[in-house]
Design an enzyme around this catalytic site. Sequence first.
Site, PDB file in Angstrom:
ATOM      1  N   GLY A 192       0.964  -1.188   0.153  1.00  0.00           N
ATOM      2  CA  GLY A 192      -0.044   0.108   0.029  1.00  0.00           C
ATOM      3  C   GLY A 192       0.872   1.222  -0.093  1.00  0.00           C
ATOM      4  N   ASN A 193       0.181   2.205   0.236  1.00  0.00           N
ATOM      5  CA  ASN A 193       1.182   3.541   0.332  1.00  0.00           C
ATOM      6  C   ASN A 193       0.455   4.677   1.332  1.00  0.00           C
ATOM      7  OD1 ASN A 193      -1.058   5.090  -0.959  1.00  0.00           O
ATOM      8  ND2 ASN A 193      -0.552   3.740  -2.677  1.00  0.00           N
ATOM      9  N   LYS A 194       1.155   5.798   1.588  1.00  0.00           N
ATOM     10  CA  LYS A 194       0.671   6.614   2.584  1.00  0.00           C
ATOM     11  C   LYS A 194      -0.653   7.594   2.389  1.00  0.00           C
ATOM     12  CE  LYS A 194       5.269   7.127   4.614  1.00  0.00           C
ATOM     13  NZ  LYS A 194       6.272   8.352   5.088  1.00  0.00           N
TER      14      LYS A 194
END
Length: 406
Positions: free
Chosen positions: A213-215
């Site tokens: 995933g990412n932020k």
Amino acid sequence: MSGEKIIFPKGRQIVLGVTGGIAAYKACDLLRRLQDAGFLIRVIPTQSSLNFVGRATWEALSGQPALSTVWENPAEVSHLAAADNADLIVIAPATADTIAKLTQGRADDLLTTTVLASSAPVLIVPAMHPNMWLNSATVQNIELLRSRGFIVMEPEVGRLSGKDFGVGRFPESSKIVAQVLEISKTELLLEGKKVLVTAGGTREEIDPVRFIGNKSSGRQGLAIAYQALRSGAEVTVIAGHTDPFELEGARVIKVNTALEMMSAVENEFINSDALVMAAAVADARPVSTSTTKIKKADLESIELTTNPDILSRVALSKRVNQVIVGFAAETLDDLIKAGGEKLIGKKADLLYVNDVSGGAIFGQDQTSGALIGLGIETVNFDGVSKHEVAKSIVAHMAKKLEKVNG
Ligand code: CTP
């Protein structure tokens, strides 16, 4: 991501500034009529106006705090001072003194501070004694405000307080409401348009407990969706993983993975006038998702494959009357150059290039970057609110749509 719930004010917002004239009591009726017209009202009374109508009346009628100075509730005020949420500021009644202050750009109370900090249109409804209205100082001040884009209503002729008669009367509420509706109509830049916005990050499942995933918190995409709604658009949000939010008026389609987002975007784009690809799509996914938890010793052998580029793919099917806004997340020194390459490479019409150096903007309300596009002057943003960027994107998108739709 900060994880904090993202709250968007419901309905169109008016800041109603009430200044110290006898007509202040008539602003109570105006407030009610504006509410009847569907506006949410926030009252900012000046200290001297409280001699005519007290704070309790404003708070009871508006259902919101009615602060006068920047010192009463500093946390609340800093939010309001940015005046992000005001669609319109109405100062009614406006005294000669407040009018004079506005010409000087003074900011010595909450009302003048808000006017100075806001980019919303300002409607001034003067009410005063004829001698004050006709005094050359006031005449010149009004001219100056009009030349700066303030909208000033003409006061009416009639009976004033005491025995006086002449020009300076506060207009009927219905006339002020009609003027407000006229101004807010011109602000509906995207009326009749269908806008599709992707927001948040996708998650690519590795196994039942892990994902790539990412932020992304979704805050920028959601701010664009909100500003598009406020501009009269019909809005669909395709939301990946975001901070929790409520966005009244928008249709929300929740997705998990990049492939789910792609199929949702492809389905929806055909029926949209514009697409804003603000989502942070994970660039890669595991070739296969394990149904059982992978042992840590085996994690190194997870095979990845790249995800399709959603933006590039839909751009291929774009009709001439559609507009696509892309995003770029860059940590490079030359943001504009890197953004320009993505703009051309992905065939977007506009692109907001985010400066994500140090991961600083994720989950924050502030952002830095630049909006670029063929045929537009680059707009640079340095530590501004995501709503400010969203407003600029919406305005540029509306212009492009107007152009391609003739
Ligand atoms: N994007 C997309 N599909 C992907 C990856 C990105 O549609 N699989 C879109 C994003 O929504 C954004 C734009 O492409 O509008 C640029 O995203 P960015 O992450 O900056 O660039 P990438 O194309 O992923 O390139 P890189 O990570 O190599 O910089």
